[in-house]
Design an enzyme around this catalytic site. Structure first.
Site, PDB file in Angstrom:
ATOM      1  N   GLU A   1      52.111  42.273  30.704  1.00 26.30           N
ATOM      2  CA  GLU A   1      51.109  41.937  31.048  1.00 26.30           C
ATOM      3  C   GLU A   1      50.688  42.869  32.026  1.00 26.30           C
ATOM      4  O   GLU A   1      50.873  42.517  33.392  1.00 26.30           O
ATOM      5  CB  GLU A   1      50.392  40.348  31.665  1.00 26.30           C
ATOM      6  CG  GLU A   1      49.021  39.590  32.100  1.00 26.30           C
ATOM      7  CD  GLU A   1      48.828  39.096  32.103  1.00 26.30           C
ATOM      8  OE1 GLU A   1      47.388  38.179  32.234  1.00 26.30           O
ATOM      9  OE2 GLU A   1      49.561  37.739  31.261  1.00 26.30           O
TER      10      GLU A   1
ATOM     11  N   GLU B   1      50.240  44.123  38.891  1.00 33.94           N
ATOM     12  CA  GLU B   1      49.805  43.614  39.410  1.00 33.94           C
ATOM     13  C   GLU B   1      49.515  44.477  41.272  1.00 33.94           C
ATOM     14  O   GLU B   1      50.622  43.867  42.231  1.00 33.94           O
ATOM     15  CB  GLU B   1      49.375  41.797  39.721  1.00 33.94           C
ATOM     16  CG  GLU B   1      48.063  42.024  40.340  1.00 33.94           C
ATOM     17  CD  GLU B   1      47.047  42.150  39.845  1.00 33.94           C
ATOM     18  OE1 GLU B   1      46.538  43.215  40.272  1.00 33.94           O
ATOM     19  OE2 GLU B   1      46.194  42.362  39.454  1.00 33.94           O
TER      20      GLU B   1
ATOM     21  N   ASP C   1      52.214  49.621  40.682  1.00 31.51           N
ATOM     22  CA  ASP C   1      50.730  50.369  39.383  1.00 31.51           C
ATOM     23  C   ASP C   1      51.554  50.298  38.023  1.00 31.51           C
ATOM     24  O   ASP C   1      52.830  50.955  38.141  1.00 31.51           O
ATOM     25  CB  ASP C   1      50.902  51.884  40.303  1.00 31.51           C
ATOM     26  CG  ASP C   1      49.421  52.881  38.780  1.00 31.51           C
ATOM     27  OD1 ASP C   1      49.486  51.963  37.971  1.00 31.51           O
ATOM     28  OD2 ASP C   1      49.042  53.150  39.928  1.00 31.51           O
TER      29      ASP C   1
ATOM     30  N   ASP D   1      39.716  45.445  35.375  1.00 29.50           N
ATOM     31  CA  ASP D   1      38.393  45.914  36.604  1.00 29.50           C
ATOM     32  C   ASP D   1      37.543  46.819  35.290  1.00 29.50           C
ATOM     33  O   ASP D   1      37.390  47.799  34.944  1.00 29.50           O
ATOM     34  CB  ASP D   1      38.639  46.735  37.945  1.00 29.50           C
ATOM     35  CG  ASP D   1      37.606  47.388  38.389  1.00 29.50           C
ATOM     36  OD1 ASP D   1      36.869  47.462  38.023  1.00 29.50           O
ATOM     37  OD2 ASP D   1      38.084  47.876  39.869  1.00 29.50           O
TER      38      ASP D   1
ATOM     39  N   LYS E   1      29.623  51.977  36.370  1.00 31.03           N
ATOM     40  CA  LYS E   1      28.637  53.429  36.845  1.00 31.03           C
ATOM     41  C   LYS E   1      29.933  54.661  36.141  1.00 31.03           C
ATOM     42  O   LYS E   1      31.123  54.380  35.413  1.00 31.03           O
ATOM     43  CB  LYS E   1      29.473  53.747  38.043  1.00 31.03           C
ATOM     44  CG  LYS E   1      28.627  52.710  39.343  1.00 31.03           C
ATOM     45  CD  LYS E   1      28.536  53.599  40.592  1.00 31.03           C
ATOM     46  CE  LYS E   1      27.625  52.409  41.468  1.00 31.03           C
ATOM     47  NZ  LYS E   1      27.949  53.063  42.839  1.00 31.03           N
TER      48      LYS E   1
ATOM     49  N   ASP F   1      34.441  40.758  29.261  1.00 29.33           N
ATOM     50  CA  ASP F   1      32.911  40.331  29.093  1.00 29.33           C
ATOM     51  C   ASP F   1      32.289  41.283  29.315  1.00 29.33           C
ATOM     52  O   ASP F   1      30.562  41.421  29.420  1.00 29.33           O
ATOM     53  CB  ASP F   1      33.101  39.407  29.710  1.00 29.33           C
ATOM     54  CG  ASP F   1      33.250  39.704  31.760  1.00 29.33           C
ATOM     55  OD1 ASP F   1      34.393  40.095  32.009  1.00 29.33           O
ATOM     56  OD2 ASP F   1      32.025  39.593  32.613  1.00 29.33           O
TER      57      ASP F   1
ATOM     58  N   ARG G   1      40.321  32.182  35.796  1.00 30.18           N
ATOM     59  CA  ARG G   1      39.173  32.218  37.023  1.00 30.18           C
ATOM     60  C   ARG G   1      38.151  32.628  36.959  1.00 30.18           C
ATOM     61  O   ARG G   1      36.375  32.814  36.464  1.00 30.18           O
ATOM     62  CB  ARG G   1      39.582  32.201  38.623  1.00 30.18           C
ATOM     63  CG  ARG G   1      40.475  30.744  38.766  1.00 30.18           C
ATOM     64  CD  ARG G   1      41.008  31.383  40.309  1.00 30.18           C
ATOM     65  NE  ARG G   1      41.787  32.011  40.382  1.00 30.18           N
ATOM     66  CZ  ARG G   1      41.511  33.295  41.420  1.00 30.18           C
ATOM     67  NH1 ARG G   1      40.841  32.198  43.009  1.00 30.18           N
ATOM     68  NH2 ARG G   1      42.022  34.223  41.864  1.00 30.18           N
ATOM     69  N   TYR G   2      38.627  34.458  36.114  1.00 29.82           N
ATOM     70  CA  TYR G   2      37.533  34.916  36.251  1.00 29.82           C
ATOM     71  C   TYR G   2      36.749  34.630  34.722  1.00 29.82           C
ATOM     72  O   TYR G   2      35.252  35.382  34.728  1.00 29.82           O
ATOM     73  CB  TYR G   2      38.259  36.628  35.687  1.00 29.82           C
ATOM     74  CG  TYR G   2      36.899  37.900  36.229  1.00 29.82           C
ATOM     75  CD1 TYR G   2      36.621  38.189  37.126  1.00 29.82           C
ATOM     76  CD2 TYR G   2      36.604  38.080  34.406  1.00 29.82           C
ATOM     77  CE1 TYR G   2      35.852  39.511  36.868  1.00 29.82           C
ATOM     78  CE2 TYR G   2      35.382  39.080  34.901  1.00 29.82           C
ATOM     79  CZ  TYR G   2      34.727  40.222  35.887  1.00 29.82           C
ATOM     80  OH  TYR G   2      34.079  40.640  36.026  1.00 29.82           O
ATOM     81  N   GLU G   3      37.160  34.386  33.694  1.00 27.00           N
ATOM     82  CA  GLU G   3      36.338  34.110  32.827  1.00 27.00           C
ATOM     83  C   GLU G   3      35.528  33.364  32.880  1.00 27.00           C
ATOM     84  O   GLU G   3      34.650  33.271  32.209  1.00 27.00           O
ATOM     85  CB  GLU G   3      37.735  34.435  31.441  1.00 27.00           C
ATOM     86  CG  GLU G   3      36.874  33.562  29.946  1.00 27.00           C
ATOM     87  CD  GLU G   3      37.555  33.399  29.034  1.00 27.00           C
ATOM     88  OE1 GLU G   3      37.528  34.681  28.344  1.00 27.00           O
ATOM     89  OE2 GLU G   3      38.036  32.382  28.739  1.00 27.00           O
TER      90      GLU G   3
END
Length: 233
Positions: free
Chosen positions: A65, A90, A117, A139, A143, A175, A213-215
């Site tokens: 992951e 992560e 990384d 992320d 821009k 998303d 949580r992000y979703e």
């Protein structure tokens, strides 16, 4: 034989956020080293020797992951799939600390954690060694001038393709419509086949999915998740 030369790699994301809780500091001090997949960093492994995944997971299939955030999904997969080994990468240390707390509660034994990384991890993963990979709500770098920082670029996709087994599954959840666009443009170029046959295939989450949580934040703010499934050809 001389050691490989370390490539120049810019890193643009956050490494640490707000002050860690005392308990989280304890998780990092007491648990992180024991959950290491092995020598990954250039300081630890300047020769870039491959990790011994068979020794690490006893010959089990290995999943990866990329950017596990707070760890909700990777801990769920580890608990639901005890017959595979999972490596979570992560660089955001607050997220790492959150996952370590979840590991304590779940008592999973098939999960390893690399707090850095993923490009360094790619350096030391054997060719065709990963059976499934996840990229969940990366992320977005919204821009246009920052789109080259996204994961779905050759710098990340080419080594990912190298370490995935033929037929391995690569899941992407996002998303951000423009991230979907770039994913569908770039991932097939790296040797992947998009498996969707109709709209429901990217509108409906996977059967073993757990919403992060992000979703949940994205849904509250009116953004639509997309679930993209690819197969390494």
């Amino acid at each position: 034989m001389t050691d490989p030369v370390r490539p120049h790699r810019n890193f643009y994301g956050r490494l640490k956020g707000k002050h860690l809780k005392k308990s989280q500091e304890g998780y990092l001090e007491e648990d992180l080293a024991a959950l290491s997949p092995g020598a990954v960093t250039w300081e630890e492994n300047p020769a870039r020797d491959n990790l011994d995944l068979d020794g690490l997971f006893g010959g089990k299939d290995t999943w990866l992951e990329v950017g596990f955030g707070g760890g909700e999904h990777v801990i769920h997969q580890a608990a639901e799939n005890p017959n595979v080994g999972i490596i979570g990468c992560e660089p955001y240390i607050n997220g790492v600390a959150m996952l370590l707390g979840k590991i304590r509660k779940a008592s999973v034994e098939n999960l390893k954690v690399y707090p850095g990384d993923v490009r360094d991890m790619f350096d030391v993963l054997p060719d065709q060694s990963i059976s499934k990979a996840f990229l969940l709500y990366p992320d977005p770098w919204p821009k246009a001038r920052h789109h080259r920082r996204r994961f779905v670029t050759p710098e990340h996709l080419e080594p990912l393709a190298r370490v995935l087994k033929p037929g391995a599954e690569f899941r992407v959840a996002t998303d951000i419509p423009d991230y979907v666009r770039q994913t569908l443009e770039e991932v097939p170029k790296a040797g992947f086949e998009w498996l969707a046959e109709g709209p429901e295939d990217w509108r409906t989450s996977w059967d073993d999915w757990i919403s992060t949580r992000y979703e949940q934040k994205a849904l509250r703010e009116g953004r639509t998740p997309h679930y993209l499934t690819f197969r390494k050809t």
